[in-house]
Scaffold this active site. Structure first.
Site, PDB file in Angstrom:
ATOM      1  N   GLU A  34      38.859 -27.765  54.159  1.00 10.81           N
ATOM      2  CA  GLU A  34      39.209 -28.024  52.762  1.00 10.81           C
ATOM      3  C   GLU A  34      40.700 -28.301  52.603  1.00 10.81           C
ATOM      4  OE1 GLU A  34      35.663 -25.246  50.831  1.00 10.81           O
ATOM      5  OE2 GLU A  34      37.700 -24.475  51.044  1.00 10.81           O
ATOM      6  N   GLY A  68      37.621  -2.365  44.322  1.00  7.02           N
ATOM      7  CA  GLY A  68      37.640  -3.806  44.560  1.00  7.02           C
ATOM      8  C   GLY A  68      36.919  -4.558  43.463  1.00  7.02           C
TER       9      GLY A  68
END
Length: 446
Positions: free
Chosen positions: A177, A18
């Site tokens: 948002e 990752g």
């Protein structure tokens, strides 16, 4: 099946899976350590996830918030591999890759984050996309912009069009948002771009299952966020759980709410790699780790970021960027210390600097905890949010490009990334029973 020994049998082998915030910080902490590091990710780029919604709302381009991993990680002791881990042999300390390769390791840092959770309703995913990747952002941008284009075309053809209702399921930071940004697009940035429709007539609705939006924030900031959303024209309904998502509408109990675009911001679950370790996980699939970020009985494994169910000061560590970076640094430093013959004695401690959530143009809330303590709202919070996010962007080019885009947008109400790519189909558009000009078949009180 090939087995790769990435160390030549000399140095300790560290495998980082990752290349998000935790993975990159771990690699950075190991730059000068006497180890060989292999960093594996499915993508060839690191994405600055806090700004994904700006790509989704056509303010920024994907290149503004992403950087090739090989550009970021250039330490002589680190190699980057674009591949996907599909399983582990924990006892044999091997990771199985999708390509068929096996990677041996002495230490494993697992930092693959989280994905969307539809609470068992996976069929909703195609109808209500979430926001975790660049691909998600581009798809949301396509749907939002396409809704206005289709309304323009239908208005010209028939003199009417379905109501431009945008429904966001979830009132956390991402939902807030997105809602504020869609409102800004409709009322500010494209208000003069169409001849036959009024984009400002678009309505944005947040459906939140809990009693308040931004539930993790202090009550005064929740109230401020709600007020700022209302000033933007966003309708907020709390305590409302969606029971069904269909093309062109959602259901809350027996109430139907028409929606030209439905977006998902209601839940996340951990990457499936946590369960592949065969260790204890929580109900979201996050790995239960001890105070040193190890799963039980596996001191050679560190789990970081959203994938870790960790505690600090008796509280769960939140799954956001700030603790992920701190976890990655901690894991890397722990390994570097251990290969030198030492041992990390201090448990992981999350240093909470606070949280910021943007709501719209010049609107935000901030729970600042360092270097001073304060609750901020409105323009000051928005400026603080802007500075913080530019500071943490990787690469000077990214910082300059983002600042230029934001300044141009703020000063001149212009956006230069309003591109519709891919399919021109919009789920639910043109269904026969669409309700023209209505937000719902039943009255809604904001």
């Amino acid at each position: 099946m090939a087995v790769a020994d990435v160390t030549g049998g000399v140095r300790k082998r560290v495998l980082i899976i990752g290349a998000g915030f935790a993975g990159l910080r771990a690699a950075e902490a190991l730059e000068k350590a006497e180890v060989n590091v292999t960093l594996v990710d499915r993508k060839n780029h690191h994405t600055f996830q806090p700004l994904l919604y700006q790509v989704a709302m056509a303010v920024l381009s994907p290149a503004d918030i992403a950087q090739p991993i090989r550009t970021v990680v250039r330490s002589p002791n680190t190699q980057v591999l674009m591949d996907e881990v599909v399983g582990f042999d924990v006892d044999g300390r091997r990771a199985h890759l999708k390509s068929g390769t096996e990677l041996q390791y002495d230490y494993l840092i697992l930092a693959t984050g989280s994905t969307h959770s539809y609470f068992g309703k996976e069929e909703w995913a195609s109808l209500a996309p979430g926001l975790k990747t660049i691909e998600d952002a581009v798809e949301i941008r396509r749907r939002v912009l396409l809704a206005f284009e289709k309304a323009e075309g239908e208005m010209l053809e028939s003199g009417k069009h379905p109501a431009l209702n945008f429904v966001i399921i979830g009132g956390g930071p991402t939902g807030v948002e997105l809602a504020g940004a869609i409102s800004d697009i409709a009322k500010l940035y494209i208000r003069k771009d169409f001849k036959h429709i009024d984009p400002a007539s678009a309505r944005v609705l947040i459906l939140e299952g809990s009693p308040a939006v931004l539930a993790a924030y202090p009550e005064d900031l929740q109230k401020s966020a709600l007020q700022q959303l209302k000033e933007l024209g966003v309708i907020v309904r709390t305590g409302q759980r969606v029971t069904d998502v269909q093309p062109g509408y959602v259901m809350v109990g027996d109430q139907r709410i028409d929606s030209v675009v439905t977006l998902w911001a209601a839940g996340v679950q951990a990457s499936p790699l946590g369960k592949m370790l065969g260790v204890e996980c929580d109900k979201k699939g996050a790995v239960n780790v001890d105070e040193f970020l190890h799963p039980k009985d596996h001191p050679e494994i560190f789990v970081c970021g959203d994938l870790a169910h960790a505690m600090s000061d008796g509280k769960p560590v939140p799954g956001v960027a700030q603790p992920a970076m701190q976890m990655g640094s901690y894991a890397g430093k722990s390994i570097a210390l251990e290969v030198e013959g030492g041992r990390m004695k201090k448990p992981f401690h999350y240093f909470d600097k606070g949280d910021l959530a943007t709501i719209g143009r010049a609107s935000a809330v901030g729970n600042v905890k360092w270097p001073f303590r304060a609750h901020m709202s409105g323009f000051l919070a928005w400026v603080t949010w802007l500075v913080v996010h530019i500071f943490f962007l990787i690469g000077f080019r990214n910082r300059f490009s983002v600042f230029r885009s934001w300044a141009f947008t703020y000063l001149f109400f212009k956006e230069g990334v309003r591109l519709i790519t891919g399919s021109q189909e919009l789920p639910g558009w043109g269904i026969e029973d669409a309700h023209v000009g209505e937000l719902t078949t039943q009255p809604i009180e904001p």
